[in-house]
Design an enzyme around this catalytic site. Structure first.
Site, mmCIF file in Angstrom:
data_model
loop_
_atom_site.group_PDB
_atom_site.id
_atom_site.type_symbol
_atom_site.label_atom_id
_atom_site.label_comp_id
_atom_site.label_asym_id
_atom_site.label_seq_id
_atom_site.Cartn_x
_atom_site.Cartn_y
_atom_site.Cartn_z
ATOM 1 N N HIS A 128 0.871 -1.179 0.000
ATOM 2 C CA HIS A 128 0.000 0.000 0.000
ATOM 3 C C HIS A 128 0.904 1.222 0.000
ATOM 4 O O HIS A 128 1.707 1.428 0.916
ATOM 5 C CB HIS A 128 -0.914 0.009 1.225
ATOM 6 C CG HIS A 128 -1.887 1.150 1.217
ATOM 7 N ND1 HIS A 128 -3.149 1.054 0.657
ATOM 8 C CD2 HIS A 128 -1.784 2.423 1.663
ATOM 9 C CE1 HIS A 128 -3.778 2.206 0.774
ATOM 10 N NE2 HIS A 128 -2.968 3.064 1.386
ATOM 11 N N CYS A 129 0.769 2.041 -1.046
ATOM 12 C CA CYS A 129 1.660 3.194 -1.217
ATOM 13 C C CYS A 129 0.966 4.463 -0.740
ATOM 14 O O CYS A 129 -0.065 4.850 -1.307
ATOM 15 C CB CYS A 129 2.051 3.333 -2.686
ATOM 16 S SG CYS A 129 3.103 4.767 -3.007
ATOM 17 N N PRO A 130 1.498 5.129 0.273
ATOM 18 C CA PRO A 130 0.854 6.368 0.737
ATOM 19 C C PRO A 130 0.951 7.502 -0.270
ATOM 20 O O PRO A 130 0.136 8.419 -0.248
ATOM 21 C CB PRO A 130 1.621 6.702 2.022
ATOM 22 C CG PRO A 130 2.952 6.047 1.860
ATOM 23 C CD PRO A 130 2.686 4.793 1.072
#
Length: 412
Positions: A128-130
Site C-alpha cells: 500500500h503506497c501512501p
C-alpha cells in the site's frame, strides 16, 4: 449539466477523495514545483523559446510532466484490482489450500492479500503506497513502475535546468581550489533575460533543485527495487514469503525444496506479465501461469504452513498492566516511547488494564499484535490489531487453552 452529472458520480467522487491525503498532496506539490520552476527558468532566464534548442527543451519539459501525471493518476485511480467480496474457488476442494478473509467474507485468491487501509483483498498486492493513497497491485503495477521511472528522469532534466540557470545568471566561473572550470555559454548569452534574476528567483530555483535531486535519488531507488521483483515475477510481499519459506525449511530441517511458482524462468517473460502495449496486464488476477514443477496453490499452501508456524513460534501472550488510549505519540508513556513511535500508518490499539494481547513483533519500545476478543466479537468478524507501547504490557508466564483456541481462529 447533464454531462457533469454523468461524469461526477458517487463512485468517482469517492475516488477523487484519494487526493485528500498527505501522500498525494506532497507528491503533486513536488511535481508542480519542479515542473513550474523548470519551465519558468527555461523561458525567462536560461533558454528562450525563440531558439530551436529552447523550443525542444520546453516541449521535453511539458512531455515529462504529462507522462508523469498520466501514470501517477492511473496508478491512483485505476487501482490494483480487488477480489470480489465473498469469492470462493470454482472447485470447492481448493478451499483447503486457501486462507479465509473475515473482512471480505470470502477466500483469498492466490497472490492476493488483505489491505487494512483499503479494507479489501487486493489482487497480486505488492504494497500500500501512501504517495498514491492506494495499493500497488495487479492492474496498476505497470503504471506505478512507469511513474517511478519517469519521475527521476523528469527531475534530472529539471535539475540540469536549475543548475545551468543559476550558473548563467550568477557566475561566469566556478572555482575548485587552484583550478578553474569555465563553461562556454556564449550561445545562450545572446539574449537578454525577460526580467532580472532576483534573490527570490534564486531561492525558489535552489529550493526546486533540492526537491528535484531528492526525488531523483529516492524515487530512482524505489524503481530499482520494483524492477528487481518484477523481473522475477514477484511482489515485495512474495519476496518476503519466499525468504520465510527458506527459514522455515532450514529451521525444521524438513528437506523440502521450495520453488517460487510464478517465476517463468525468463526475465523477458516475467517482464511481459506486467508490461504490455495496451497497458492492461496479462491474466484475470486470480489464475496465473506457474512453473512446470508447481501448481496454482503452491504459494498459498506455503502461506498456510508459515501461518501455523507463526502461531507456534511467534505469538507470545501479554497482559496489559497500564491503560493506553491509542495515541500515536503518547508523551505520558515516556520520552523514548514518544520519540521512538513506529514510522508507519499501521493503527495503534487502545488498551485497558487486564486486556490480553498476542504479540507477533516489536521494537525496544513498541510491540505489535492482536487483542484477544470474546467469542461474540470473533463470530462477528471483529479484529483489533496494531501497535502499543511495550511498557504497558507484561509477558504472561503461562498458556491457556482458551488463548490457543482463540489464536487458531484468527485466519485473516
Amino acid at each position: 449539466m447533464n454531462f457533469l452529472s454523468t461524469f461526477v458520480t458517487f463512485k468517482n467522487l469517492h475516488e477523487v477523495r484519494r487526493l485528500c491525503h498527505w501522500g498525494p498532496i506532497i507528491a503533486l506539490s513536488v511535481i508542480a514545483i519542479c515542473s513550474t520552476m523548470a519551465i519558468l527558468d527555461s523561458i525567462i532566464w536560461y533558454w528562450p523559446l525563440d531558439t530551436t534548442g529552447g523550443s525542444i527543451n520546453f516541449i521535453m519539459l511539458i512531455n515529462w510532466t504529462v507522462l508523469i501525471l498520466y501514470n501517477y493518476f492511473n496508478a491512483m485511480f485505476v487501482g490494483p484490482g480487488y477480489i470480489p467480496l465473498g469469492w470462493k474457488p470454482e472447485n470447492q476442494q481448493d478451499t483447503q489450500y486457501l486462507q479465509y478473509c473475515r473482512g471480505c467474507q470470502g477466500y483469498k485468491a492466490p497472490r492476493s492479500h488483505h489491505c487494512r487501509k483499503c479494507n479489501r483483498c487486493v489482487m497480486k498486492m505488492d504494497h500500500h503506497c501512501p504517495w498514491i493513497n492506494n495499493c500497488c497491485g495487479h492492474l496498476n503495477h505497470a503504471y506505478f513502475t512507469s511513474f517511478l521511472l519517469l519521475a527521476p528522469l523528469g527531475c534530472s532534466h529539471a535539475a540540469v535546468i536549475f543548475i545551468m540557470t543559476m550558473y548563467t545568471q550568477l557566475y561566469e566561473r566556478i572555482s575548485f581550489g587552484w583550478s578553474t572550470v569555465r563553461i562556454d555559454m556564449s550561445a545562450v548569452r545572446q539574449f537578454q533575460p525577460l526580467m532580472p534574476f532576483s534573490v527570490p528567483a534564486f531561492a525558489a530555483t535552489l529550493f526546486a533543485l533540492g526537491l528535484a535531486l531528492g526525488t531523483t535519488i529516492a524515487v530512482g531507488m524505489l524503481f530499482v527495487i520494483q524492477m528487481k521483483v518484477i523481473l522475477r515475477n514477484k511482489t515485495s510481499i512474495e519476496s518476503w514469503i519466499e525468504e520465510k519459506a527458506k527459514d522455515r525449511i532450514q529451521h525444521y530441517q524438513t528437506g523440502e525444496e521450495f520453488i517460487f511458482p510464478y517465476d517463468l524462468g525468463s526475465r523477458w517473460l516475467n517482464f511481459k506479465q506486467v508490461f504490455t502495449w495496451s497497458g492492461t496486464p496479462r491474466g484475470d488476477g486470480i489464475v496465473w501461469p506457474v512453473h512446470p514443477k508447481c501448481h496454482q496453490h503452491t504459494l498459498t499452501i506455503e502461506q498456510l504452513k508459515q501461518k501455523a508456524d507463526k502461531r507456534v513460534r511467534s505469538q507470545v501472550q501479554y497482559r496489559a498492566v497500564e491503560d493506553y488510549n491509542g495515541a500515536c505519540c503518547p508523551l505520558s508513556k515516556g520520552l523514548q516511547t514518544f520519540f521512538r513511535t513506529p514510522c508507519t500508518e499501521e493503527p495503534r490499539i487502545p488498551l485497558c488494564k487486564g486486556d490480553t494481547i498476542l504479540a507477533t513483533r516489536g521494537t525496544k519500545w513498541w510491540m505489535y499484535g492482536d487483542k484477544v476478543l470474546s467469542e461474540e466479537h470473533l463470530r462477528a468478524g471483529d479484529r483489533v490489531r496494531g501497535w502499543f507501547p511495550r511498557r504497558c504490557v507484561e509477558k504472561c508466564h503461562y498458556d491457556t487453552a482458551a488463548s490457543d483456541t482463540t489464536s487458531d481462529k484468527k485466519v485473516n
